[in-house]
Scaffold this active site. Structure first.
Site, mmCIF file in Angstrom:
data_model
loop_
_atom_site.group_PDB
_atom_site.id
_atom_site.type_symbol
_atom_site.label_atom_id
_atom_site.label_comp_id
_atom_site.label_asym_id
_atom_site.label_seq_id
_atom_site.Cartn_x
_atom_site.Cartn_y
_atom_site.Cartn_z
ATOM 1 N N SER A 1 -9.160 -8.307 25.020
ATOM 2 C CA SER A 1 -7.558 -8.186 24.429
ATOM 3 C C SER A 1 -6.908 -7.765 24.847
ATOM 4 C CB SER A 1 -8.010 -7.201 22.964
ATOM 5 O OG SER A 1 -7.816 -7.770 21.926
ATOM 6 N N ILE B 1 -10.582 -8.447 12.257
ATOM 7 C CA ILE B 1 -12.294 -8.900 11.290
ATOM 8 C C ILE B 1 -12.985 -8.395 13.310
ATOM 9 C CG2 ILE B 1 -11.883 -11.000 13.290
ATOM 10 C CD1 ILE B 1 -13.851 -9.809 9.426
ATOM 11 N N ASP C 1 -5.572 -19.953 4.858
ATOM 12 C CA ASP C 1 -6.036 -18.801 5.894
ATOM 13 C C ASP C 1 -7.677 -18.288 5.521
ATOM 14 O OD1 ASP C 1 -7.039 -16.814 8.374
ATOM 15 O OD2 ASP C 1 -7.458 -15.419 6.865
ATOM 16 N N LYS D 1 -13.425 -18.282 11.927
ATOM 17 C CA LYS D 1 -13.126 -19.918 10.897
ATOM 18 C C LYS D 1 -11.051 -19.552 10.977
ATOM 19 C CE LYS D 1 -11.522 -17.768 7.962
ATOM 20 N NZ LYS D 1 -10.068 -17.218 7.806
HETATM 21 P P1 NAP Z 1 -5.380 -9.057 13.730
HETATM 22 O O1 NAP Z 1 -6.295 -8.575 13.458
HETATM 23 O O2 NAP Z 1 -4.145 -9.748 13.910
HETATM 24 O O3 NAP Z 1 -6.241 -9.650 15.216
HETATM 25 C C1 NAP Z 1 -6.094 -10.895 16.262
HETATM 26 C C2 NAP Z 1 -6.273 -10.112 17.763
HETATM 27 O O4 NAP Z 1 -6.792 -11.252 18.445
HETATM 28 C C3 NAP Z 1 -5.344 -9.141 17.792
HETATM 29 O O5 NAP Z 1 -6.136 -7.813 17.975
HETATM 30 C C4 NAP Z 1 -5.030 -9.193 19.201
HETATM 31 O O6 NAP Z 1 -5.371 -8.711 20.480
HETATM 32 C C5 NAP Z 1 -5.529 -10.948 19.620
HETATM 33 N N1 NAP Z 1 -5.140 -11.545 19.898
HETATM 34 C C6 NAP Z 1 -3.608 -12.676 20.371
HETATM 35 N N2 NAP Z 1 -4.016 -13.400 21.448
HETATM 36 C C7 NAP Z 1 -4.727 -13.695 22.235
HETATM 37 C C8 NAP Z 1 -5.067 -13.561 23.583
HETATM 38 N N3 NAP Z 1 -4.462 -14.738 23.369
HETATM 39 N N4 NAP Z 1 -6.203 -13.419 23.688
HETATM 40 C C9 NAP Z 1 -7.082 -12.480 23.034
HETATM 41 N N5 NAP Z 1 -7.031 -12.171 21.969
HETATM 42 C C10 NAP Z 1 -6.089 -12.310 21.755
HETATM 43 O O7 NAP Z 1 -6.513 -11.141 12.863
HETATM 44 P P2 NAP Z 1 -7.580 -10.625 12.512
HETATM 45 O O8 NAP Z 1 -7.379 -10.596 10.891
HETATM 46 O O9 NAP Z 1 -8.388 -9.823 12.612
HETATM 47 O O10 NAP Z 1 -8.032 -12.462 11.877
HETATM 48 C C11 NAP Z 1 -8.741 -13.008 13.447
HETATM 49 C C12 NAP Z 1 -9.117 -14.526 12.952
HETATM 50 O O11 NAP Z 1 -10.676 -14.082 12.054
HETATM 51 C C13 NAP Z 1 -8.425 -14.983 12.205
HETATM 52 O O12 NAP Z 1 -8.838 -16.466 12.566
HETATM 53 C C14 NAP Z 1 -8.971 -15.162 10.968
HETATM 54 O O13 NAP Z 1 -8.948 -16.379 9.806
HETATM 55 C C15 NAP Z 1 -10.511 -14.474 11.237
HETATM 56 N N6 NAP Z 1 -10.761 -13.442 9.420
HETATM 57 C C16 NAP Z 1 -10.309 -12.845 9.444
HETATM 58 C C17 NAP Z 1 -10.486 -12.038 8.410
HETATM 59 C C18 NAP Z 1 -10.055 -10.341 8.187
HETATM 60 O O14 NAP Z 1 -10.415 -10.208 6.972
HETATM 61 N N7 NAP Z 1 -9.285 -9.957 8.927
HETATM 62 C C19 NAP Z 1 -12.024 -12.508 7.547
HETATM 63 C C20 NAP Z 1 -12.754 -12.778 8.330
HETATM 64 C C21 NAP Z 1 -12.131 -13.866 8.761
HETATM 65 P P3 NAP Z 1 -4.319 -7.534 21.102
HETATM 66 O O15 NAP Z 1 -4.040 -6.852 20.091
HETATM 67 O O16 NAP Z 1 -4.973 -7.052 21.791
HETATM 68 O O17 NAP Z 1 -2.888 -8.331 21.027
#
Ligand code: NAP
Length: 310
Positions: free
Chosen positions: A38, A16, A171, A93
Site C-alpha cells: 500500500s 475493505i 459503487d 469489485k
Molecule cells: P479505500 O478505503 O479508499 O481503500 C483503497 C486503498 O487503495 C487505499 O488504502 C490506498 O492505499 C490503496 N491504493 C490507492 N492507490 C493504490 C495503488 N496504486 N496501489 C496500491 N494501493 C493503492 O477503499 P475501499 O472502501 O477499501 O474500497 C476499495 C475497493 O474495494 C473498491 O473497488 C470498492 O468498491 C471495493 N469494496 C469496498 C467495500 C466497502 O465496504 N468499503 C466493500 C466491498 C468492496 P494508501 O492508503 O496506502 O494510499
C-alpha cells in the site's frame, strides 16, 4: 496429501482490506498472508510490507497470488504487472474501470496460465443461492430493486469514488446488479436510465434504471446515496408463485412465508472460491454487472443536482 497453503499478497490496505480481507485470509487454513502493499497505509505486524507493486514483485517467489483492494481506476496496471510475474489475481469489485481492460486481463491470465478471479462479494450473501434455486422454475412477472444509503456513513472521505471511473452511487449499486444477474433465470438488458450528477462531481449520486429480462419482465432499480435514517438494500421479485424478497444486501431471504437468514460468510466464500479456482487451474471473470453499469453510462440521461460536500 494436503497441499501447501496459497501465499497471498494483499494490495491496497484501505477499508475493505482491513474489515474483510484480513479476517477472511486468517480464517482459511488453505491461505496465508505473505505480504501487504500500500503506498501510504501501514501493513500488518510481522508481515512484509511494500509501498509499490515493483517492490512487491521484486520479492519474487515469496507469494503466489495478489488480492487487489485498490480503487478501480488503478486496478488494471496492478493486475497486469502481477499476471506478467506469474501471480494469480483476485480483483475486488468492480473488476476494472472499463470492460476492455478486464477483457485484456482475461487474455493475459490465460496466456500466463494463472487464475484471474473477478470477485462479486454480494453473490456470496446467505440468501442469494437459495433465491436463485427458488426462482429457477418460476415465471418472473417483475422485479424491483431499492438501494438507498447514506454516502457520508459508508464512504467518508473516499475521493476516488467521486472521480471518473469511481462509479459514484454505482459503487454499491453494482452489488445489487451482481445479485440480480445471479438470481434471475434470464439475462437482463437496460432500457433506460436517468443519472443525477452533483454539480461539483464526476460521478452520479443517484440513478433510476428501467431494465427488462429476455422474456420482457420489467426490472426497475431505484438507487440513491442521499438516504438518511433507515437504509435499504432490498430486492423484490414477483412470480407466478408469490413474491420473493431479499433484504439487507442479500443476507435475508423471505419466500413462501419463511425467512432464511444465515451467518455472514461473503468474504470467507470469496476466498474459498479463489483457492478452488487456483487449485483447479481455471479463471472466473464474469463481467455481467459491469456491462450493465457501462450501458447506464453509455445511454443514461444526465441531470445536474446540487453540489455535494463530504
Ligand atoms: P479505500 O478505503 O479508499 O481503500 C483503497 C486503498 O487503495 C487505499 O488504502 C490506498 O492505499 C490503496 N491504493 C490507492 N492507490 C493504490 C495503488 N496504486 N496501489 C496500491 N494501493 C493503492 O477503499 P475501499 O472502501 O477499501 O474500497 C476499495 C475497493 O474495494 C473498491 O473497488 C470498492 O468498491 C471495493 N469494496 C469496498 C467495500 C466497502 O465496504 N468499503 C466493500 C466491498 C468492496 P494508501 O492508503 O496506502 O494510499
Amino acid at each position: 496429501m494436503s497441499e501447501a497453503p496459497i501465499r497471498i499478497a494483499l494490495v491496497g490496505m484501505g477499508k475493505i482490506a482491513r474489515d474483510q480481507h484480513l479476517p477472511a485470509i486468517a480464517g482459511n487454513p488453505q491461505l496465508v498472508l505473505a505480504a501487504t502493499m500500500s503506498p501510504h497505509s501501514p501493513g500488518v505486524d510481522g508481515v512484509a510490507a511494500f509501498k509499490s507493486m515493483e517492490a512487491l514483485l521484486a520479492a519474487g517467489d515469496t507469494f503466489d497470488a495478489v488480492a487487489l483492494c485498490s480503487p478501480p481506476q488503478v486496478r488494471y496496471g496492478l493486475a497486469a504487472a502481477a499476471l506478467a510475474a506469474g501471480k494469480h489475481v483476485f480483483l475486488e469489485k468492480p473488476p476494472g474501470a472499463t470492460l476492455s481492460e478486464v477483457a485484456v486481463l482475461k487474455e493475459k491470465a490465460e496466456a500466463a496460465g494463472v487464475t484471474l478471479f473477478a470477485s462479486w462479494h454480494s453473490r456470496y450473501a446467505a440468501g442469494v443461492e437459495p433465491a436463485r434455486a427458488w426462482l429457477a422454475d418460476k415465471r418472473i412477472d417483475r422485479a424491483h430493486i431499492i438501494w438507498r444509503e447514506d454516502v457520508r456513513v459508508w464512504h467518508p472521505g473516499q475521493a476516488w469514488i467521486w472521480e471518473a471511473g469511481g462509479l459514484g452511487v454505482f459503487d454499491p449499486g453494482i452489488n445489487a446488479l451482481s445479485i440480480v444477474t445471479r438470481i434471475l433465470p434470464r439475462r437482463i438488458m437496460l432500457e433506460a436510465a436517468t443519472l443525477s450528477f452533483p454539480a461539483n462531481r464526476e460521478a452520479p449520486i443517484a440513478a433510476d434504471l428501467k431494465l427488462r429480462d429476455t422474456d420482457g419482465a420489467p426490472v426497475t432499480f431505484d438507487l440513491d446515496w442521499r438516504q438518511t435514517g433507515p437504509q435499504s438494500w432490498d430486492i423484490a421479485v414477483e412470480t407466478n408463485a408469490g413474491t420473493l424478497t431479499l433484504s439487507q444486501g442479500g443476507a435475508v431471504l423471505e419466500v413462501d412465508g419463511h425467512i432464511h437468514r444465515d451467518e455472514d460468510r461473503e468474504y470467507a466464500g470469496l476466498y474459498q472460491q479463489f483457492e478452488a479456482l487456483i487449485r483447479a487451474g481455471v479463471s472466473d471473470a464474469d463481467v455481467t454487472p459491469l456491462e450493465l453499469v457501462s450501458d447506464v453510462f453509455l445511454t443514461g440521461r444526465r441531470h445536474t443536482v446540487e453540489t455535494f460536500e463530504d
